[in-house]
Write a protein that holds these residues in place. Sequence first.
Motif, PDB file in Angstrom:
ATOM      1  N   ARG A 452       0.739  -1.099   0.067  1.00  0.00           N
ATOM      2  CA  ARG A 452       0.029   0.018   0.135  1.00  0.00           C
ATOM      3  C   ARG A 452       0.726   1.027  -0.017  1.00  0.00           C
ATOM      4  O   ARG A 452       1.708   1.456   0.945  1.00  0.00           O
ATOM      5  N   ASP A 522      -6.353  -0.123  -7.812  1.00  0.00           N
ATOM      6  CA  ASP A 522      -6.865   0.739  -7.135  1.00  0.00           C
ATOM      7  C   ASP A 522      -8.319   0.909  -7.636  1.00  0.00           C
ATOM      8  O   ASP A 522      -8.576   0.405  -8.830  1.00  0.00           O
ATOM      9  N   ALA A 523      -9.427   1.331  -6.903  1.00  0.00           N
ATOM     10  CA  ALA A 523     -10.605   1.430  -7.337  1.00  0.00           C
ATOM     11  C   ALA A 523     -10.575   2.813  -8.299  1.00  0.00           C
ATOM     12  O   ALA A 523      -9.767   3.738  -8.304  1.00  0.00           O
ATOM     13  N   CYS A 560      -1.033  -1.121  -4.460  1.00  0.00           N
ATOM     14  CA  CYS A 560      -2.281  -0.467  -4.339  1.00  0.00           C
ATOM     15  C   CYS A 560      -2.193   0.733  -3.763  1.00  0.00           C
ATOM     16  O   CYS A 560      -1.243   0.962  -2.915  1.00  0.00           O
ATOM     17  N   THR A 561      -2.866   1.676  -3.851  1.00  0.00           N
ATOM     18  CA  THR A 561      -2.848   3.342  -3.101  1.00  0.00           C
ATOM     19  C   THR A 561      -3.538   3.094  -1.783  1.00  0.00           C
ATOM     20  O   THR A 561      -4.668   2.685  -1.873  1.00  0.00           O
ATOM     21  N   ARG A 564      -7.343   3.211  -1.356  1.00  0.00           N
ATOM     22  CA  ARG A 564      -8.182   3.180  -2.374  1.00  0.00           C
ATOM     23  C   ARG A 564      -8.055   1.737  -3.242  1.00  0.00           C
ATOM     24  O   ARG A 564      -8.132   1.604  -4.191  1.00  0.00           O
ATOM     25  N   GLU A 565      -7.920   0.892  -2.405  1.00  0.00           N
ATOM     26  CA  GLU A 565      -7.661  -0.290  -2.637  1.00  0.00           C
ATOM     27  C   GLU A 565      -8.719  -1.168  -3.810  1.00  0.00           C
ATOM     28  O   GLU A 565      -9.795  -0.849  -3.313  1.00  0.00           O
ATOM     29  N   SER A 566      -8.519  -1.732  -4.513  1.00  0.00           N
ATOM     30  CA  SER A 566      -9.286  -2.481  -5.408  1.00  0.00           C
ATOM     31  C   SER A 566     -10.228  -3.478  -4.519  1.00  0.00           C
ATOM     32  O   SER A 566      -9.680  -4.079  -3.747  1.00  0.00           O
TER      33      SER A 566
END
Length: 577
Positions: A452, A522-523, A560-561, A564-566
């Motif tokens: 992350r 990310d989402a 991922c950020t 804002r994780e997928s």
Amino acid sequence: MLSWDQVERTIARSRSATAARSSLANPAARLLREFERHHRLAVIGVPGDAPDVAARLLGYVIEPAYRRACTLMIAADLDEDAFLARATAPDPGWGHPWVAERLAHRLARYHDATWITVPPPCPRWRRWLAVLSPRGDGAPASGSRLDPQQAAAVRAGDGVVQVIAPAGSGKTTVLVARVGELLRRGTPAGEILCTTFNRDARVEIAARLARAGIVGVEVRSFHGLGHRILREEGRLRPTIGELDEAAWARLLARSPANTSGETDLDVAAAREVITDYKLAVMITPDEALAAAATDGQRWRARLYGAYERHLARIRRHDFDDLVAVAVGLLRSDRDVRRRWQDRFSRVLVDEYQDIEPAQARLVGLLAAPQDSLFCVGDEDQCIYAWRRAAVQRVIELDQVYPGLQRYPLIRNYRCGRRITTASRRLIRHNRQRFRKPLRAGARHRGRIVVHRVRDRREGGALAARLLHGSPPEAGVVLARTSSLLAEVAAEARATAADQPALATVHAAKGREWDHVVIHGADAGRFPHARAAVDDAGLEDERRLFYVALTRARERLDIICTRGRESRFVDEAGLRTW
């Protein structure tokens, strides 16, 4: 003894099956079991004048009885000649009497007697022997290095066989072994056709066949197969290729005015319109114009006509024509159709989930009338919807061939056990798929790390750093879009890290690496905001993420950020990692 009303009820239940399947079982399994349980059957009360009765009788009665070596009696209110005469109209979507030709072929081989006599009782052992040696095949070979599910698929009887082959399950191994099995059963090598989606897959299959000592089998991509048909039939134009941007611009400028009020098409959109006419709808410009209901549709049909006249004038085929024109020729010319159907008695298709409507039609035309078709694919890896592939084409193949035999492969030999577990947890959230076991076949555990980061710049630098020093064949950075890959490349010139191998997930299909880094999980990026606008789009994106996960053999890093994780990270059971 079965009444036609009983058969019709089974057909109605089978036809109501959707792409959201709770089981791998054929929807017609209840009826098909009758042909396995009983060596002699009678179907009574068949109405000769009912709509589509020939297609239903072939698919649900004659074909399964024939493949299981049953003695079959059909009591209909029309004689055979009159019955066939009513089935000679061209079938919708096929452009020729597809059902009638296949029905006539079965009757010619299966219709043994005019007078009905009562046969002596058949011993149980002889009935089982008939099931194990279906019509058209010899006895299966014994002994192999295949796992039980692979061996069952390879040794399946004749007819339409569908192999559901998840990532890393050995689909090419099964296809090559099936070719060897057909040769052992007596099929000449020159009568076996192996087809696949692209040139790289064709080269791999040909190489695997050569290593197995198998020669003389025809191995073609769909475009290569169409090219051969057109060339041998004297229908190939001197030039093959796409029009350049300038030629397209001139064509659009000269096309009839667009009075529909819609925005004029750019070159890329115009190409896509023409491709859809040729490979999805499969109609001529005249047919497109006749079917047009709006000004916009009429304008597109006229553009299609202008484009085709231009290609004829310069004596050129575009690449779509290699499939589309071959399909049109086979549909319209009975002699050509029979010539090519006689050439190949066995048709095998790799990566079936990737094919588009015209390619599926090409396969169906060549496999008819005997329908010895072996399809290998995985609905969970259907990621080319934008290229007219459809997950329903895999799942609902039993609606085209009701008597098909379906064999799932269940072990992933590519990925470490942790990676297989994560991919299984992810893909089970899709509804349009077969519910099937996905087990780890590899001995190594594999490793997954979720990183992350604060922002995309830090993520790009991390992706480059994780693969620093790795040769391109050992590791890769995968991302949903090319722009995300550009970020990784930029951070690699900026940080003096080695430039890693980069690929979009779409381009990575069919490949594998020891180490895979997924950047931009990310989402809004993966799943992509523009793609995941509804349930179908979200399932497409989930299949794409599944493909990304299953490219890794040993190690998988997901970047991922933070915050804002997928959603796919959570669905794969990796939220707490």
